[in-house]
Design a protein around this motif. Structure first.
Motif, short mmCIF file in Angstrom:
data_model
loop_
_atom_site.label_atom_id
_atom_site.label_comp_id
_atom_site.label_asym_id
_atom_site.label_seq_id
_atom_site.Cartn_x
_atom_site.Cartn_y
_atom_site.Cartn_z
N LYS A 1 10.43 -38.57 -18.19
CA LYS A 1 11.65 -37.82 -17.88
C LYS A 1 12.37 -37.38 -19.14
O LYS A 1 12.86 -36.24 -19.24
N LEU A 2 12.47 -38.29 -20.12
CA LEU A 2 13.20 -37.96 -21.35
C LEU A 2 12.47 -36.89 -22.16
O LEU A 2 13.11 -35.97 -22.69
N LEU A 3 11.15 -36.99 -22.26
CA LEU A 3 10.39 -35.99 -23.00
C LEU A 3 10.46 -34.63 -22.30
O LEU A 3 10.60 -33.58 -22.95
N ARG A 4 10.35 -34.65 -20.99
CA ARG A 4 10.40 -33.39 -20.24
C ARG A 4 11.78 -32.73 -20.39
O ARG A 4 11.88 -31.50 -20.48
N ALA A 5 12.83 -33.55 -20.46
CA ALA A 5 14.18 -33.01 -20.64
C ALA A 5 14.33 -32.32 -22.00
O ALA A 5 15.21 -31.47 -22.16
N HIS A 6 13.47 -32.68 -22.95
CA HIS A 6 13.48 -32.05 -24.27
C HIS A 6 12.41 -30.97 -24.40
O HIS A 6 12.06 -30.56 -25.51
N GLY A 7 11.86 -30.52 -23.29
CA GLY A 7 10.96 -29.38 -23.30
C GLY A 7 9.50 -29.69 -23.52
O GLY A 7 8.70 -28.76 -23.70
N CYS A 8 9.10 -30.97 -23.51
CA CYS A 8 7.70 -31.32 -23.70
C CYS A 8 6.92 -31.15 -22.40
O CYS A 8 7.46 -31.33 -21.30
N ASP A 9 5.65 -30.83 -22.54
CA ASP A 9 4.72 -30.74 -21.41
C ASP A 9 4.08 -32.12 -21.26
O ASP A 9 3.29 -32.53 -22.13
N VAL A 10 4.40 -32.83 -20.18
CA VAL A 10 4.06 -34.24 -20.06
C VAL A 10 3.10 -34.46 -18.88
O VAL A 10 3.31 -33.92 -17.79
N THR B 1 11.22 -45.85 -8.77
CA THR B 1 10.13 -45.21 -9.51
C THR B 1 9.57 -44.00 -8.76
O THR B 1 9.10 -43.05 -9.39
N ARG B 2 9.64 -44.04 -7.45
CA ARG B 2 9.21 -42.86 -6.69
C ARG B 2 10.13 -41.68 -7.01
O ARG B 2 9.68 -40.55 -7.19
N ALA B 3 11.44 -41.95 -7.08
CA ALA B 3 12.40 -40.90 -7.42
C ALA B 3 12.17 -40.39 -8.84
O ALA B 3 12.21 -39.18 -9.09
N LEU B 4 11.91 -41.31 -9.78
CA LEU B 4 11.70 -40.90 -11.16
C LEU B 4 10.42 -40.09 -11.33
O LEU B 4 10.32 -39.25 -12.23
N SER B 5 9.44 -40.32 -10.48
CA SER B 5 8.17 -39.60 -10.60
C SER B 5 8.27 -38.16 -10.08
O SER B 5 7.41 -37.34 -10.38
N ARG B 6 9.35 -37.88 -9.33
CA ARG B 6 9.49 -36.54 -8.77
C ARG B 6 9.62 -35.51 -9.91
O ARG B 6 10.41 -35.66 -10.83
N GLY B 7 8.82 -34.47 -9.85
CA GLY B 7 8.86 -33.43 -10.87
C GLY B 7 7.97 -33.70 -12.06
O GLY B 7 7.85 -32.83 -12.94
N LEU B 8 7.35 -34.88 -12.11
CA LEU B 8 6.43 -35.20 -13.20
C LEU B 8 4.98 -35.03 -12.72
O LEU B 8 4.69 -35.24 -11.53
N ASP B 9 4.10 -34.71 -13.63
CA ASP B 9 2.67 -34.61 -13.33
C ASP B 9 2.07 -36.01 -13.50
O ASP B 9 1.72 -36.41 -14.61
#
Length: 352
Positions: free
Chosen positions: A26-35, A124-132
């Protein structure tokens, strides 16, 4: 080899999708990284796990957590929400006790304690939303590419992609194995693998249709086998008849009997619980017993630890609660420190 490249958008692979991996994602994605996250399990969550039972789910890993870091509170408020933007975290107003050396009981100190709703894995299910998040993918090794990046390969030899940076959040034994399989030595990593091990934990889920007749919602025991017991049904958002309890064995006992017959473990832990709460006939009221063995669950380290490990030259980092002092919040804090070091947002900290 110098891998300190800074493209506009970095591709980052994260091995493990527990609290540390999801926080880093989540933190990396918030800074524009492709995760992209990879996990050997069938779903994300790690030790924030819940197990389905007859009329709901029971938390078999982390039982609750506290919040000391204001950044963690803000992170959960922003990301740990459901599809309707409702929080998946609530306070557990539990009556908790700890056992003194003389076997007497005292109330635990007052503190705000939080749980996921309707189960711990909701967070963790909520945190995984939007992540690959790619599950059932066990990373076997990392291979260096000619353009100074890392190719991930799984246990059947399939390529999982090429990435600029790699974050490993697996337990220390598994992380050490992955690095050795890859022929990689990170400065300082060997010391934390040896000094910050994770120990086993046997867990037992017990259903009492008439209740356990206990005088508290959770107990921390002074017992040779049993460390913790909690009334899962007392947590907010839990439905169902009777009471579902979770018993956690001590780490040293679990290590000693890590290969024991699960049926024997059931008998030993249930008997210990009945004796500890002074209810010798309690075992007769049980209708369901389920065991779970965590091979890597509890850190035996009493201090704060280095927080994370980051190699700027290799572009490989390690994070997880085992690099702090355990705790759910520690997983987030470890991930936060690593991400800041990776992106140069602050002084690297930790071990580099």
């Amino acid at each position: 080899m110098n891998r300190n490249l800074t493209p506009a958008i970095r591709r980052v692979a994260i091995v493990g999708s527990g609290m540390a991996g999801l926080s880093a994602g989540k933190l990396l994605r918030a800074h524009g990284c492709d995760v992209t996250l990879f996990d050997k399990a069938r779903g994300p969550g790690g030790r924030m796990a819940s197990k389905r039972v007859t009329d709901g789910a029971v938390d078999i890993g982390a039982q609750y957590f506290t919040i000391r870091n204001p950044d963690f509170r803000e992170f959960l408020g922003r990301f740990a929400v459901d599809d309707d933007n409702q929080p998946s975290v609530q306070e557990w107003s539990a009556r908790l006790r700890y056992q003194r050396a003389d076997k007497g009981w005292e109330p635990m100190r007052a503190a705000a304690r939080y749980v996921g709703v309707p189960r711990m894995s909701a967070i963790t299910r909520a945190l995984s939303r939007g992540l690959d998040v790619r599950c059932s993918k066990r990373v076997e090794r990392l291979e260096s590419t000619t353009d100074s990046r890392w190719r991930l390969v799984d246990t059947v030899g399939a390529e999982l992609g090429v990435y600029d940076d790699v974050v490993i959040t697996a337990p220390p034994v598994q992380t050490d194995t992955l690095l050795k399989n890859s022929g990689i030595e990170l400065a300082g990593a060997a010391a934390v693998f040896e000094g910050l091990p994770l120990e086993a934990c046997w867990a037992l889920i017990v259903h009492f249709p008439k209740g356990a007749r206990a005088e508290a919602d959770g107990f921390s025991f002074n017992h040779a086998a049993l460390q913790w017991a909690a009334n899962n049904s007392s947590k907010p958002g839990r439905d169902g008849d009777g009471e579902w309890w979770v018993l956690h064995a001590r780490a040293d006992w679990s290590e000693k009997f890590r290969d024991a017959d699960p049926e024997w473990v059931k008998t030993e832990l249930l008997s210990a619980f009945a004796m500890a709460v002074d209810s010798p006939g309690l075992a007769d009221d049980v209708t369901e017993l389920i065991t779970h063995r965590w091979l890597y669950a509890k850190t035996g380290f009493a201090g704060e630890g280095p927080g994370h490990v980051w190699s700027n030259s290799e572009r490989i980092g390690l994070c997880g609660d085992w690099l702090t002092a355990g705790r759910v919040e520690g997983a987030f804090t470890s991930a936060q420190g690593l991400v800041e070091a990776m992106l140069g947002l602050s002084s690297p900290g930790g071990m580099t």
